[in-house]
Write an enzyme that holds these catalytic residues in place. Structure first.
Site, PDB file in Angstrom:
ATOM      1  N   CYS A   1      26.891   7.071 119.992  1.00 17.25           N
ATOM      2  CA  CYS A   1      26.285   7.858 121.059  1.00 17.25           C
ATOM      3  C   CYS A   1      27.307   8.122 122.171  1.00 17.25           C
ATOM      4  O   CYS A   1      28.228   8.904 121.972  1.00 17.25           O
ATOM      5  CB  CYS A   1      25.015   7.187 121.576  1.00 17.25           C
TER       6      CYS A   1
ATOM      7  N   HIS B   1      21.927   6.283 117.039  1.00 14.65           N
ATOM      8  CA  HIS B   1      21.977   4.838 117.279  1.00 14.65           C
ATOM      9  C   HIS B   1      21.717   4.061 115.986  1.00 14.65           C
ATOM     10  O   HIS B   1      20.593   3.621 115.733  1.00 14.65           O
ATOM     11  CB  HIS B   1      20.955   4.451 118.348  1.00 14.65           C
TER      12      HIS B   1
ATOM     13  N   GLU C   1      22.294   1.130 115.329  1.00 10.31           N
ATOM     14  CA  GLU C   1      21.823  -0.234 115.610  1.00 10.31           C
ATOM     15  C   GLU C   1      20.308  -0.284 115.766  1.00 10.31           C
ATOM     16  O   GLU C   1      19.734  -1.381 115.809  1.00 10.31           O
ATOM     17  CB  GLU C   1      22.519  -0.790 116.859  1.00 10.31           C
TER      18      GLU C   1
END
Length: 235
Positions: free
Chosen positions: A114, A210, A212
């Site tokens: 990002c 993202h 994660e």
């Protein structure tokens, strides 16, 4: 054999409450280090430091993850500030841009997530669009949208199909940095991944979403695999 040691840059918050304490804090959401660990790496957090220390720090790491976070100061790409651009994170900007520069100089693999993708682009002389609509939901939860890989790229080799990704951003790549190519797009044409060509001296990939916040580890798996290109960190 020791696991590859992956540095993750951190957010810096002026006030963070935990238990009885409310203090300035360097932190990162747990999804980042959990993703590194799930892909076979060991994670270490990199709070801001003096930019001239970046090369020394990178010399102790096998890979670098530049995490998400606030908007980059447009001064770094020579643009006036849009009224919708967030307050500058001066110390973090300087540290992360120095880390990226040091990583590219010594061949340390880099994954930008990002803001980290945007920082990679700016570090290589690119520019950003300071505001777009449709790529962020309400603050807190992420939105999801599809991205399409560009055939023949590293990202397409990792994720050959159109994939739904978790996203939360209002800025994006405008002019690509030197040597970077776009390797995925959203349906509206927004650049969603950038990379350095695989035949070059550096391994660098940036994704606008993202990972994660997802269960798909393929992007992080690729960073861990890329660390085999440099000498292993001594345990």
């Amino acid at each position: 054999m020791p696991r590859p040691l992956i540095g993750i840059t951190t957010y810096v918050e002026a006030s963070t409450r935990y238990g009885a304490w409310d203090l300035p804090t360097a932190l990162v959401p747990s999804g980042y280090y959990e993703l590194v660990q799930a892909s076979g790496g060991a994670a270490v957090l990199l709070p801001p430091d003096e930019p001239e220390q970046a090369a020394s720090v990178l010399g102790r790491l096998d890979g670098l993850v530049v995490a998400g976070g606030p908007d980059l100061d447009p001064v770094h790409y020579g643009a006036p500030r849009d009224s919708r651009t967030g307050a500058p994170a001066t110390v973090r900007d300087a540290w992360e841009l120095a880390l990226i520069g040091a990583a590219l100089a010594n061949g340390t693999p880099v994954l930008g997530i990002c803001r980290g993708m945007q920082a990679l682009n700016v570090a290589l002389g690119g520019t950003l669009v300071q505001h777009i609509d449709g790529h962020a939901g309400v603050p807190g939860p992420v939105a999801w949208h599809p991205v399409r890989p560009v055939a023949g790229t590293l990202y397409a080799a990792l994720v050959p199909e159109e994939a739904q990704v978790p996203t939360y951003h209002h800025q994006c790549v405008d002019r690509l940095g030197h040597g970077l190519i776009a390797s995925a797009h959203a349906l509206d044409g927004t650049v969603e991944a950038v990379e350095l060509p695989a035949d070059g001296a550096n391994w660098a990939l940036g994704v606008q979403w993202h990972p994660e916040r997802d269960k798909d580890t393929r992007v992080m798996d690729a960073l861990i695999t890329a660390t085999a290109r440099i000498p292993a960190t001594v345990s």
